[in-house]
Design a protein around this motif. Sequence first.
Motif, PDB file in Angstrom:
ATOM      1  N   GLY A 290       0.799  -1.219   0.000  1.00 30.81           N
ATOM      2  CA  GLY A 290       0.000   0.000   0.000  1.00 30.81           C
ATOM      3  C   GLY A 290       0.830   1.267   0.000  1.00 30.81           C
ATOM      4  O   GLY A 290       0.495   2.241   0.681  1.00 30.81           O
ATOM      5  N   LEU A 291       1.913   1.288  -0.788  1.00 28.43           N
ATOM      6  CA  LEU A 291       2.846   2.410  -0.725  1.00 28.43           C
ATOM      7  C   LEU A 291       2.531   3.541  -1.702  1.00 28.43           C
ATOM      8  O   LEU A 291       2.875   4.694  -1.436  1.00 28.43           O
ATOM      9  N   ASN A 292       1.914   3.243  -2.848  1.00 24.08           N
ATOM     10  CA  ASN A 292       1.862   4.243  -3.918  1.00 24.08           C
ATOM     11  C   ASN A 292       1.017   5.464  -3.557  1.00 24.08           C
ATOM     12  O   ASN A 292       1.447   6.595  -3.754  1.00 24.08           O
ATOM     13  N   MET A 293      -0.217   5.257  -3.034  1.00 23.42           N
ATOM     14  CA  MET A 293      -1.029   6.415  -2.664  1.00 23.42           C
ATOM     15  C   MET A 293      -0.359   7.208  -1.548  1.00 23.42           C
ATOM     16  O   MET A 293      -0.368   8.448  -1.554  1.00 23.42           O
ATOM     17  N   ASN A 294       0.230   6.495  -0.593  1.00 16.01           N
ATOM     18  CA  ASN A 294       0.914   7.186   0.497  1.00 16.01           C
ATOM     19  C   ASN A 294       2.061   8.022  -0.034  1.00 16.01           C
ATOM     20  O   ASN A 294       2.250   9.172   0.381  1.00 16.01           O
ATOM     21  N   ALA A 295       2.831   7.463  -0.974  1.00 16.13           N
ATOM     22  CA  ALA A 295       3.915   8.234  -1.573  1.00 16.13           C
ATOM     23  C   ALA A 295       3.367   9.462  -2.290  1.00 16.13           C
ATOM     24  O   ALA A 295       3.986  10.532  -2.262  1.00 16.13           O
ATOM     25  N   GLY A 296       2.204   9.332  -2.922  1.00 16.27           N
ATOM     26  CA  GLY A 296       1.601  10.473  -3.596  1.00 16.27           C
ATOM     27  C   GLY A 296       1.203  11.575  -2.634  1.00 16.27           C
ATOM     28  O   GLY A 296       1.377  12.770  -2.919  1.00 16.27           O
ATOM     29  N   ILE A 297       0.663  11.201  -1.477  1.00 13.98           N
ATOM     30  CA  ILE A 297       0.313  12.198  -0.466  1.00 13.98           C
ATOM     31  C   ILE A 297       1.568  12.890   0.041  1.00 13.98           C
ATOM     32  O   ILE A 297       1.585  14.107   0.257  1.00 13.98           O
ATOM     33  N   HIS A 298       2.649  12.132   0.188  1.00 13.26           N
ATOM     34  CA  HIS A 298       3.916  12.738   0.596  1.00 13.26           C
ATOM     35  C   HIS A 298       4.415  13.708  -0.474  1.00 13.26           C
ATOM     36  O   HIS A 298       4.912  14.803  -0.149  1.00 13.26           O
ATOM     37  N   ASP A 299       4.309  13.293  -1.760  1.00 10.45           N
ATOM     38  CA  ASP A 299       4.647  14.207  -2.859  1.00 10.45           C
ATOM     39  C   ASP A 299       3.930  15.539  -2.682  1.00 10.45           C
ATOM     40  O   ASP A 299       4.513  16.613  -2.818  1.00 10.45           O
ATOM     41  N   ALA A 300       2.615  15.433  -2.419  1.00 11.81           N
ATOM     42  CA  ALA A 300       1.756  16.610  -2.399  1.00 11.81           C
ATOM     43  C   ALA A 300       2.097  17.561  -1.261  1.00 11.81           C
ATOM     44  O   ALA A 300       2.139  18.786  -1.441  1.00 11.81           O
ATOM     45  N   VAL A 301       2.332  17.004  -0.071  1.00 11.96           N
ATOM     46  CA  VAL A 301       2.654  17.857   1.079  1.00 11.96           C
ATOM     47  C   VAL A 301       3.984  18.555   0.862  1.00 11.96           C
ATOM     48  O   VAL A 301       4.124  19.777   1.061  1.00 11.96           O
ATOM     49  N   GLU A 302       4.973  17.788   0.445  1.00 13.31           N
ATOM     50  CA  GLU A 302       6.298  18.381   0.249  1.00 13.31           C
ATOM     51  C   GLU A 302       6.275  19.409  -0.878  1.00 13.31           C
ATOM     52  O   GLU A 302       6.917  20.464  -0.789  1.00 13.31           O
ATOM     53  N   LEU A 303       5.524  19.122  -1.944  1.00 11.74           N
ATOM     54  CA  LEU A 303       5.399  20.075  -3.044  1.00 11.74           C
ATOM     55  C   LEU A 303       4.685  21.338  -2.591  1.00 11.74           C
ATOM     56  O   LEU A 303       5.105  22.457  -2.913  1.00 11.74           O
ATOM     57  N   GLY A 304       3.577  21.172  -1.868  1.00 10.64           N
ATOM     58  CA  GLY A 304       2.833  22.340  -1.412  1.00 10.64           C
ATOM     59  C   GLY A 304       3.690  23.274  -0.572  1.00 10.64           C
ATOM     60  O   GLY A 304       3.641  24.501  -0.724  1.00 10.64           O
ATOM     61  N   ARG A 305       4.509  22.694   0.291  1.00 14.79           N
ATOM     62  CA  ARG A 305       5.370  23.519   1.134  1.00 14.79           C
ATOM     63  C   ARG A 305       6.433  24.228   0.307  1.00 14.79           C
ATOM     64  O   ARG A 305       6.704  25.424   0.505  1.00 14.79           O
ATOM     65  N   ALA A 306       7.053  23.490  -0.629  1.00 16.59           N
ATOM     66  CA  ALA A 306       8.103  24.096  -1.465  1.00 16.59           C
ATOM     67  C   ALA A 306       7.527  25.188  -2.357  1.00 16.59           C
ATOM     68  O   ALA A 306       8.101  26.270  -2.499  1.00 16.59           O
ATOM     69  N   LEU A 307       6.366  24.912  -2.951  1.00 14.21           N
ATOM     70  CA  LEU A 307       5.753  25.877  -3.857  1.00 14.21           C
ATOM     71  C   LEU A 307       5.317  27.134  -3.113  1.00 14.21           C
ATOM     72  O   LEU A 307       5.454  28.261  -3.628  1.00 14.21           O
ATOM     73  N   ALA A 308       4.815  26.973  -1.917  1.00 11.04           N
ATOM     74  CA  ALA A 308       4.418  28.137  -1.120  1.00 11.04           C
ATOM     75  C   ALA A 308       5.623  29.031  -0.821  1.00 11.04           C
ATOM     76  O   ALA A 308       5.521  30.263  -0.860  1.00 11.04           O
ATOM     77  N   ARG A 309       6.759  28.421  -0.542  1.00  8.15           N
ATOM     78  CA  ARG A 309       7.971  29.202  -0.272  1.00  8.15           C
ATOM     79  C   ARG A 309       8.435  29.942  -1.526  1.00  8.15           C
ATOM     80  O   ARG A 309       8.870  31.093  -1.457  1.00  8.15           O
ATOM     81  N   VAL A 310       8.337  29.290  -2.669  1.00  5.54           N
ATOM     82  CA  VAL A 310       8.726  29.933  -3.927  1.00  5.54           C
ATOM     83  C   VAL A 310       7.821  31.130  -4.204  1.00  5.54           C
ATOM     84  O   VAL A 310       8.280  32.222  -4.551  1.00  5.54           O
TER      85      VAL A 310
END
Length: 391
Positions: A290-310
């Motif tokens: 059950g890793l793929n959806m979890n990895a996707g949620i991790h993608d999203a959180v980390e991306l959201g934080r990085a994009l907000a800083r940019v």
Amino acid sequence: MKGVIVVGAGPVGLTAALTLARAGVPVTVFEREEGLGSQSRASTFHPATLDLLDDLGVAGPLTARGRVVDRVQWRDRAGLVLAEMGMDSLDGLTRHPFRLHAEQSALTPLLLAALKSFPEADVRFGTRVDGLAEGGTGVRVRMGRSWARARYVVAADGAHSTVRSSLGLPFHRVAYPTQALRVFTDSPLDELLPRLAPLTYVRDVGQSCSLLALPDHWRIIVRIPCDARNPLATSSVAALVRRALPGVSRPVRVVGADRYGLARGVLPSYRCGRVLFAGDAAHLTSTAGGLNMNAGIHDAVELGRALARVLAGEAGPGALDTWAARRRAVLLDQVIPRSEARVAGVQDRDTSRLAAAMAGLRAIAGDPGATRVYLAQASMLDTLPQAVRNR
């Protein structure tokens, strides 16, 4: 032009949107369907993911809707417990030392409700994105005859991503040699099989399967040949369940079954200019663990934080390249190898590989330190963003 467009209102898209909204970024979500998806899909949330969702304020209500898994078990078809590990080994490493079984459709309404509390967040259902055009300081997104503009686009529109196709990006997939057959039963398997854990892997060269307990049913997941004839026929499913669970004291009532193909694929880059890919739009893996959806949620959180800083001027656009490279490396170096290791000797029915895998698990289960390391990796705690790991 100061905001972000997210394409897709699944768990990944809504997680990205909520992360951005909480950082003060105007965000619009376009979803081609008329409402949230209700199909039975991913059903596993790992401790690392629950920690991230807790930061977004939705882990508590999600846990209330799911089945808490406090131990993981491996057994053979005769009922002999080969190995067992308690999730409490993760105490001190996570705020959620358990795995949660819940439909992904239990999460998306919680994310949507939280998102609606932000005035500069907008979710538009029944809106299909047909194409994109990047230029200068932003991106134009086409929906039929209308256009919308944003600084960046997050593509979270799934394995058949329209955004990915419209940009002509290569996405090479490698099919696994088996498919997954998923059987739903409302029979209380934990009563029919004494000491059965809410997550149990039956490992036997004659027939292996995974047993997952959800709040109102159990799932029996079996690998079958891609060319299996009539695998969903009632007689075929019943025979498979009998073969996988020969020790049950009475018949198992099947209330549904489906099958799905399994493939591995990762985009060459998660970033294409001002378009950023997350979840199934960026990667596919074996469903084992059950890793793929979890990895996707991790993608999203980390991306959201990085994009907000940019967008706030706190980081340059290079931060997005760093995010894209890191998340892709996590998939290639950790998620895919671990997912494939879960079915060592299972899909090819290799007796020696299966015996070696079980011997290794028994050794780990007998060592508290090794158990803690194994479960931390299986729970994806070592792939979280650095800021979360150090909290």
